[in-house]
Design an enzyme around this catalytic site. Structure first.
Site, PDB file in Angstrom:
ATOM      1  CD  GLN A   1      -2.259   1.301   3.190  1.00 32.48           C
ATOM      2  OE1 GLN A   1      -1.921  -0.003   3.578  1.00 32.48           O
ATOM      3  NE2 GLN A   1      -3.688   1.292   2.756  1.00 32.48           N
TER       4      GLN A   1
ATOM      5  CB  SER B   1       2.122   6.966   4.959  1.00 40.02           C
ATOM      6  OG  SER B   1       0.628   6.440   5.611  1.00 40.02           O
TER       7      SER B   1
ATOM      8  CB  SER C   1       3.367  -3.152   5.684  1.00 45.31           C
ATOM      9  OG  SER C   1       3.587  -2.092   6.726  1.00 45.31           O
TER      10      SER C   1
ATOM     11  CD  GLU D   1      -4.673  -0.004   6.587  1.00 44.21           C
ATOM     12  OE1 GLU D   1      -4.900   1.348   5.775  1.00 44.21           O
ATOM     13  OE2 GLU D   1      -3.009   0.163   6.809  1.00 44.21           O
TER      14      GLU D   1
END
Ligand SMILES: Cc1cc2nc3c(=O)[nH]c(=O)nc-3n(C[C@H](O)[C@H](O)[C@H](O)COP(=O)(O)OP(=O)(O)OC[C@H]3O[C@@H](n4cnc5c(N)ncnc54)[C@H](O)[C@@H]3O)c2cc1C
Length: 411
Positions: free
Chosen positions: A139, A142, A174, A257
């Site tokens: 993902q 951020s 991650s 999530e």
């Protein structure tokens, strides 16, 4: 959540449960009551590639046996059954030593988002390889200046013919260094309020210009990354949802999530009792009190899980329950870290091989911040609940109405 509530089981559910149990029993080692294998994985710092290979292998075997994507329609490689059967599978599989960690983004977030927002071609292209254990996803949301305020992101995507050209930086991604594909948010329109100028992309992690650099965490492992994008070219058909409509698509991902993190409980109450017995602390009134509180939290989490399941059974979409579950899990992770180290007493100051069980409990303590921050911090979940459930007045937010170009930024 590791809930085993079989009271409302239909014949179909019971038959499926028996099939699932028979397959798991024949193919996977049982999870031991002392959580030994989980503890070994946490402390081992073993070869990452080996664990990815093992996870791919597990997912492929689960798929071959017909247990992958239980509620995913058959045309996309799933079993085409109800979410209730999916739940039965999760209740069973949690009792076995199967580590699919590296697929958590793909299975828990990407597939549900594709099912809601993907084109037919996208669903057929991207879902089956995940279910077969062939493609790992990460993902890329951020950024250094956009975490809680995710809609303030400044990675930009500009159209160039049939392609998009992306430049910017992401962080805390991650498994990005291990992933084949990424879900990426980038700004495509700077002249509208921030939530309305974002587009959601599917990006091949091997595209030239894309570089994931691992970051070492407080626990010593390096599972997440900072990811740099320099003139990364993405084909136009890899936009998920509408151009500039990425914020709505991202909400589906983020809700899933939160539910994923809120539902993740690897250790059980029994593990804390065993720890207290090992240190001969079960007669200590303060430890007994802490253990009683721990038991209570486990029960509350179990009931929260059942409430969310009941809502799903009634056909209600996932809503603020995911924030409640995420917040409860954060609180649980923090309190459990304290309980474990309080039981160990002075020995809690040891680390690594010097500490009991190779420092597993210290790792659990240090790992709490990952759970509390990832997927939206506690403060942010409280804001969501305050505004969406309690109906409290929101903060004044000019950034919701002014063009993003005119808003002061973090970078
Ligand atoms: C283990 C882990 C895995 C992660 N994996 C991924 C991943 O795979 N992909 C990805 O894109 N991101 C990932 N993240 C990033 C994660 O989503 C962000 O860390 C999180 O959203 C918080 O953003 P931030 O770190 O920028 O903190 P900030 O937003 O800078 O927050 C700093 C502090 O300010 C508080 N705060 C901020 N805004 C408010 C407000 N409005 N009201 C009250 N308090 C506020 C926060 O609660 C926090 O305490 C991961 C993070 C962790 C810890």
């Amino acid at each position: 959540m590791t809930v085993l509530d079989t009271r409302e089981e239909t014949d179909e559910h019971a038959a499926f449960r028996a099939d699932a149990r028979a397959w798991l029993e024949a193919n996977a080692p049982r999870r031991r009551h002392d959580s030994a294998e989980f503890k070994r994985r946490v402390t081992a710092r073993e070869d990452e590639q080996a664990s990815v290979v093992a996870a791919r292998d597990w997912q492929r075997r689960i798929s071959d046996a017909g247990f992958a994507g239980i509620s995913v329609p058959r045309e996309y490689g799933g079993r085409g059954a109800t979410p209730a059967l999916d739940r039965v599978w999760r209740q069973e599989v949690v009792r076995y030593e199967i580590d699919l960690g590296v697929f958590s983004v793909a299975l828990g977030m990407v597939v549900p988002t594709l099912l809601v927002h993907g084109t037919e071609d996208q669903k057929r292209r991207f879902i089956p390889p995940v279910l077969r254990g062939e493609e790992v996803w990460c993902q890329l949301f951020s950024e250094p200046g956009a975490g809680s305020d995710l809609a303030g992101l400044t990675t930009r995507a500009e159209r160039d013919g049939d392609e998009w050209v992306v430049n910017g930086q992401k962080v805390w991604n991650s498994f990005a260094h291990l992933a084949d594909w990424g879900i990426l948010l980038a700004r495509t329109n700077w002249d509208v309020p921030k939530h309305r100028g974002i587009t959601y992309f599917l990006v091949d992690m091997r595209t030239p210009g894309l570089e994931a650099r691992p970051l070492r965490q407080i626990t010593g492992v390096a599972h997440f990354n900072e990811t740099f994008l320099t003139d990364v070219r993405i084909p136009g058909d890899q936009v998920l949802g509408d151009v500039h409509g990425g914020w709505g698509v991202a909400q589906t991902t983020l809700m899933n999530e939160r539910a994923l993190i809120g539902g993740a409980t690897a250790l059980g109450f029994r593990d804390y009792v065993t720890l207290a017995r090992t240190y001969d602390r079960t007669g200590d009134p303060e430890v007994r009190q802490a253990l009683a509180a721990t038991y209570t939290r486990y029960e509350i989490l179990r009931w929260l899980g059942q409430r969310a399941q009941a809502a799903q059974r009634a056909g209600k979409p996932l809503g603020p329950e995911s924030s409640v579950a995420k917040l409860a899990m954060s609180h649980h992770a923090a309190a459990n870290g304290d309980v474990a180290l309080a039981i160990e007493g002075a020995a809690g100051m040891l680390a690594g091989a010097d500490a009991f069980e190779d420092g597993f409990w210290q790792q659990q303590f240090l790992g709490q911040w990952g759970i509390r921050i990832g997927g939206g911090t506690e403060q942010v979940q409280r804001n969501i609940l305050g505004e969406r459930v309690l109906g409290l007045p929101p903060e004044p937010r000019p950034d919701k109405t002014e063009p993003f170009r005119d808003i002061p930024k973090n970078v």
